[in-house]
Design a protein around this motif. Structure first.
Motif, PDB file in Angstrom:
ATOM      1  N   THR A  86     -93.404 -76.912  54.802  1.00 39.55           N
ATOM      2  CA  THR A  86     -92.661 -78.155  55.021  1.00 39.55           C
ATOM      3  C   THR A  86     -91.858 -78.006  56.301  1.00 39.55           C
ATOM      4  OG1 THR A  86     -90.793 -77.398  53.671  1.00 39.55           O
ATOM      5  CG2 THR A  86     -92.479 -78.753  52.580  1.00 39.55           C
ATOM      6  N   LEU A  87     -91.702 -79.116  57.010  1.00 40.98           N
ATOM      7  CA  LEU A  87     -90.932 -79.143  58.251  1.00 40.98           C
ATOM      8  C   LEU A  87     -89.831 -80.186  58.125  1.00 40.98           C
ATOM      9  CD1 LEU A  87     -93.982 -79.445  60.678  1.00 40.98           C
ATOM     10  CD2 LEU A  87     -92.858 -77.318  60.016  1.00 40.98           C
ATOM     11  N   LYS A  88     -88.690 -79.899  58.680  1.00 44.28           N
ATOM     12  CA  LYS A  88     -87.633 -80.895  58.716  1.00 44.28           C
ATOM     13  C   LYS A  88     -88.019 -81.938  59.759  1.00 44.28           C
ATOM     14  CE  LYS A  88     -82.607 -81.397  58.994  1.00 44.28           C
ATOM     15  NZ  LYS A  88     -81.327 -80.702  59.258  1.00 44.28           N
ATOM     16  N   LYS A  89     -88.151 -83.179  59.329  1.00 37.59           N
ATOM     17  CA  LYS A  89     -88.703 -84.224  60.185  1.00 37.59           C
ATOM     18  C   LYS A  89     -87.927 -84.397  61.488  1.00 37.59           C
ATOM     19  CE  LYS A  89     -90.078 -89.098  60.177  1.00 37.59           C
ATOM     20  NZ  LYS A  89     -90.164 -90.336  59.367  1.00 37.59           N
ATOM     21  N   THR A  90     -86.611 -84.459  61.420  1.00 42.05           N
ATOM     22  CA  THR A  90     -85.809 -84.695  62.631  1.00 42.05           C
ATOM     23  C   THR A  90     -86.003 -83.588  63.658  1.00 42.05           C
ATOM     24  OG1 THR A  90     -83.919 -83.668  61.501  1.00 42.05           O
ATOM     25  CG2 THR A  90     -84.052 -86.094  61.481  1.00 42.05           C
ATOM     26  N   ASP A  91     -86.059 -82.346  63.179  1.00 41.81           N
ATOM     27  CA  ASP A  91     -86.231 -81.207  64.095  1.00 41.81           C
ATOM     28  C   ASP A  91     -87.626 -81.208  64.722  1.00 41.81           C
ATOM     29  OD1 ASP A  91     -83.699 -80.431  63.428  1.00 41.81           O
ATOM     30  OD2 ASP A  91     -84.306 -78.831  62.060  1.00 41.81           O
ATOM     31  N   PHE A  92     -88.638 -81.468  63.891  1.00 38.65           N
ATOM     32  CA  PHE A  92     -89.998 -81.433  64.410  1.00 38.65           C
ATOM     33  C   PHE A  92     -90.247 -82.560  65.408  1.00 38.65           C
ATOM     34  CE2 PHE A  92     -94.451 -82.778  64.360  1.00 38.65           C
ATOM     35  CZ  PHE A  92     -95.046 -81.609  64.804  1.00 38.65           C
ATOM     36  N   MET A  93     -89.783 -83.771  65.116  1.00 34.98           N
ATOM     37  CA  MET A  93     -90.034 -84.898  66.008  1.00 34.98           C
ATOM     38  C   MET A  93     -89.348 -84.696  67.368  1.00 34.98           C
ATOM     39  SD  MET A  93     -92.153 -86.551  64.342  1.00 34.98           S
ATOM     40  CE  MET A  93     -92.359 -87.818  65.607  1.00 34.98           C
ATOM     41  N   LYS A  94     -88.209 -84.056  67.361  1.00 37.35           N
ATOM     42  CA  LYS A  94     -87.530 -83.745  68.623  1.00 37.35           C
ATOM     43  C   LYS A  94     -88.369 -82.777  69.450  1.00 37.35           C
ATOM     44  CE  LYS A  94     -83.175 -81.944  70.481  1.00 37.35           C
ATOM     45  NZ  LYS A  94     -81.838 -81.365  70.147  1.00 37.35           N
ATOM     46  N   LEU A  95     -88.912 -81.758  68.776  1.00 28.65           N
ATOM     47  CA  LEU A  95     -89.757 -80.776  69.455  1.00 28.65           C
ATOM     48  C   LEU A  95     -91.072 -81.400  69.908  1.00 28.65           C
ATOM     49  CD1 LEU A  95     -90.441 -77.686  70.059  1.00 28.65           C
ATOM     50  CD2 LEU A  95     -91.569 -77.722  67.827  1.00 28.65           C
ATOM     51  N   PHE A  96     -91.627 -82.263  69.074  1.00 30.34           N
ATOM     52  CA  PHE A  96     -92.937 -82.857  69.322  1.00 30.34           C
ATOM     53  C   PHE A  96     -92.972 -83.666  70.621  1.00 30.34           C
ATOM     54  CE2 PHE A  96     -96.473 -85.817  67.752  1.00 30.34           C
ATOM     55  CZ  PHE A  96     -97.460 -84.904  68.071  1.00 30.34           C
ATOM     56  N   LYS A  97     -91.832 -84.204  71.025  1.00 30.94           N
ATOM     57  CA  LYS A  97     -91.746 -84.982  72.262  1.00 30.94           C
ATOM     58  C   LYS A  97     -91.867 -84.097  73.501  1.00 30.94           C
ATOM     59  CE  LYS A  97     -88.740 -88.560  70.265  1.00 30.94           C
ATOM     60  NZ  LYS A  97     -87.392 -89.180  70.309  1.00 30.94           N
ATOM     61  N   GLU A  98     -91.651 -82.802  73.331  1.00 30.69           N
ATOM     62  CA  GLU A  98     -91.606 -81.876  74.472  1.00 30.69           C
ATOM     63  C   GLU A  98     -92.855 -81.020  74.606  1.00 30.69           C
ATOM     64  OE1 GLU A  98     -88.182 -79.538  73.718  1.00 30.69           O
ATOM     65  OE2 GLU A  98     -86.758 -81.200  73.916  1.00 30.69           O
ATOM     66  N   VAL A  99     -93.749 -81.065  73.620  1.00 31.16           N
ATOM     67  CA  VAL A  99     -94.889 -80.145  73.633  1.00 31.16           C
ATOM     68  C   VAL A  99     -96.213 -80.896  73.534  1.00 31.16           C
ATOM     69  CG1 VAL A  99     -93.505 -78.336  72.556  1.00 31.16           C
ATOM     70  CG2 VAL A  99     -94.894 -79.837  71.114  1.00 31.16           C
ATOM     71  N   SER A 100     -97.298 -80.156  73.746  1.00 31.03           N
ATOM     72  CA  SER A 100     -98.644 -80.699  73.588  1.00 31.03           C
ATOM     73  C   SER A 100     -99.465 -79.711  72.764  1.00 31.03           C
ATOM     74  CB  SER A 100     -99.305 -80.925  74.952  1.00 31.03           C
ATOM     75  OG  SER A 100     -99.549 -79.680  75.593  1.00 31.03           O
ATOM     76  N   GLU A 101    -100.715 -80.021  72.585  1.00 30.12           N
ATOM     77  CA  GLU A 101    -101.600 -79.153  71.799  1.00 30.12           C
ATOM     78  C   GLU A 101    -101.736 -77.761  72.413  1.00 30.12           C
ATOM     79  OE1 GLU A 101    -106.306 -79.035  70.409  1.00 30.12           O
ATOM     80  OE2 GLU A 101    -105.425 -80.907  71.109  1.00 30.12           O
ATOM     81  N   SER A 102    -101.582 -77.675  73.732  1.00 29.89           N
ATOM     82  CA  SER A 102    -101.768 -76.392  74.409  1.00 29.89           C
ATOM     83  C   SER A 102    -100.465 -75.619  74.612  1.00 29.89           C
ATOM     84  CB  SER A 102    -102.437 -76.621  75.763  1.00 29.89           C
ATOM     85  OG  SER A 102    -101.644 -77.487  76.562  1.00 29.89           O
ATOM     86  N   THR A 103     -99.342 -76.123  74.085  1.00 27.66           N
ATOM     87  CA  THR A 103     -98.063 -75.435  74.227  1.00 27.66           C
ATOM     88  C   THR A 103     -97.928 -74.347  73.163  1.00 27.66           C
ATOM     89  OG1 THR A 103     -97.013 -77.482  74.997  1.00 27.66           O
ATOM     90  CG2 THR A 103     -95.564 -75.708  74.308  1.00 27.66           C
ATOM     91  N   PRO A 104     -97.725 -73.095  73.576  1.00 27.62           N
ATOM     92  CA  PRO A 104     -97.535 -72.033  72.578  1.00 27.62           C
ATOM     93  C   PRO A 104     -96.188 -72.190  71.874  1.00 27.62           C
ATOM     94  CG  PRO A 104     -97.204 -71.180  74.790  1.00 27.62           C
ATOM     95  CD  PRO A 104     -97.692 -72.582  74.951  1.00 27.62           C
ATOM     96  N   LEU A 105     -96.219 -72.104  70.560  1.00 28.03           N
ATOM     97  CA  LEU A 105     -95.008 -72.236  69.756  1.00 28.03           C
ATOM     98  C   LEU A 105     -94.746 -70.931  69.022  1.00 28.03           C
ATOM     99  CD1 LEU A 105     -95.953 -75.630  68.055  1.00 28.03           C
ATOM    100  CD2 LEU A 105     -94.624 -75.354  70.153  1.00 28.03           C
ATOM    101  N   THR A 106     -93.493 -70.711  68.651  1.00 33.90           N
ATOM    102  CA  THR A 106     -93.153 -69.606  67.768  1.00 33.90           C
ATOM    103  C   THR A 106     -92.882 -70.203  66.397  1.00 33.90           C
ATOM    104  OG1 THR A 106     -92.164 -68.324  69.578  1.00 33.90           O
ATOM    105  CG2 THR A 106     -91.573 -67.689  67.334  1.00 33.90           C
ATOM    106  N   LEU A 107     -93.796 -69.960  65.478  1.00 36.02           N
ATOM    107  CA  LEU A 107     -93.665 -70.500  64.128  1.00 36.02           C
ATOM    108  C   LEU A 107     -92.932 -69.488  63.250  1.00 36.02           C
ATOM    109  CD1 LEU A 107     -94.401 -72.742  62.075  1.00 36.02           C
ATOM    110  CD2 LEU A 107     -96.522 -71.480  61.627  1.00 36.02           C
ATOM    111  N   VAL A 108     -91.762 -69.896  62.748  1.00 36.23           N
ATOM    112  CA  VAL A 108     -90.957 -69.042  61.879  1.00 36.23           C
ATOM    113  C   VAL A 108     -90.990 -69.643  60.469  1.00 36.23           C
ATOM    114  CG1 VAL A 108     -88.695 -68.047  61.424  1.00 36.23           C
ATOM    115  CG2 VAL A 108     -89.452 -68.397  63.793  1.00 36.23           C
ATOM    116  N   VAL A 109     -91.517 -68.875  59.516  1.00 36.52           N
ATOM    117  CA  VAL A 109     -91.660 -69.365  58.144  1.00 36.52           C
ATOM    118  C   VAL A 109     -90.739 -68.589  57.207  1.00 36.52           C
ATOM    119  CG1 VAL A 109     -93.248 -69.738  56.217  1.00 36.52           C
ATOM    120  CG2 VAL A 109     -94.060 -70.001  58.578  1.00 36.52           C
ATOM    121  N   ASN A 110     -89.963 -69.330  56.420  1.00 34.69           N
ATOM    122  CA  ASN A 110     -89.085 -68.727  55.425  1.00 34.69           C
ATOM    123  C   ASN A 110     -89.541 -69.129  54.027  1.00 34.69           C
ATOM    124  OD1 ASN A 110     -87.335 -67.650  57.439  1.00 34.69           O
ATOM    125  ND2 ASN A 110     -86.329 -69.641  57.618  1.00 34.69           N
ATOM    126  N   ASP A 111     -89.238 -68.279  53.046  1.00 37.38           N
ATOM    127  CA  ASP A 111     -89.544 -68.655  51.672  1.00 37.38           C
ATOM    128  C   ASP A 111     -88.399 -69.502  51.124  1.00 37.38           C
ATOM    129  OD1 ASP A 111     -87.497 -66.885  51.048  1.00 37.38           O
ATOM    130  OD2 ASP A 111     -88.827 -65.313  50.314  1.00 37.38           O
TER     131      ASP A 111
END
Length: 218
Positions: free
Chosen positions: A44-69
């Motif tokens: 699950t992703l927090k919508k507000t955080d993801f949408m803010k990030l989504f405006k700055e990146v594209s499919e080819s942008t490397p991301l650091t995915l941090v997953v917590n339990d």
């Protein structure tokens, strides 16, 4: 600039009503998969955080995915790319996100946007810049994937094109397309072709007349 995506493991999977409830709470369901993980991870992703990030990146942008339990403990931190985003057909809101997690030392293929820079000489002469491909498929190691490929069209004349084989790429990066595939071209409008033909004829005609006159004198 490092782009970090914070996600949480999702226990609710496949139940439409429960998933709708998550979205109503401002959460976006997601999944992460690829050779970099043993099995797909439901997130699950927090919508507000993801949408803010989504405006700055594209499919080819490397991301650091941090997953917590659910307890907040970090269970995964890995390079990832946005593979696919699903939208609601009515509201156009983001419904689901797929992340691709590559294996560090194995090449991958991904779509990379192409940006054409400069004003072509052919355009200044009346031609039309026609972009054939706005993105290309690139093959490279994950840490060598370019976010964008810039192509300078300044010296492109009337009727000229830039093909895949003409593009200069960073070391270790290649475009997975045919070398002769056209990426951008300068189209010559019909009216401009007529004007050019007329101008050429007018410039040649006086020479022909002059030559004939000289022959008569001889």
């Amino acid at each position: 600039m490092e782009h970090v995506v914070n996600a949480q493991l999702r226990s609710v999977v496949g139940k439409k009503r429960a998933v709708r409830r998550l979205r109503a709470q401002g959460v976006i369901p997601a999944i992460a998969y690829g050779p970099g993980v043993e099995k797909p991870l439901s997130l699950t992703l927090k919508k507000t955080d993801f949408m803010k990030l989504f405006k700055e990146v594209s499919e080819s942008t490397p991301l650091t995915l941090v997953v917590n339990d659910e307890s907040g403990k970090e269970v995964l931190k890995h390079m990832a790319f946005i593979k696919m985003v699903q939208y609601d057909k009515v509201t156009d809101e983001v419904k689901h996100v797929d992340f691709y997690i590559p294996e560090a030392h194995h090449k991958m293929k991904i779509n990379v946007p192409v940006h054409f820079i400069g004003k072509a000489i052919g355009v200044e002469k009346g031609g039309i810049l026609e972009v054939v491909h706005h993105e290309v498929v690139v093959e490279a190691l994950p840490d060598r994937i370019p976010e964008v490929i810039e192509i300078d069209v300044t010296n492109l004349g009337l009727g000229e094109s830039i093909r895949v084989k003409d593009v200069k790429l960073p070391e270790g990066v290649r475009i997975d397309m045919e070398p002769e595939d056209v990426l951008v071209t300068i189209v010559v409008p019909r009216g401009l072709e007529v004007e050019e033909t007329t101008a050429t004829t007018e410039s040649v005609e006086p020479e022909v007349l002059k030559k004939g006159k000289k022959e008569e004198e001889e």
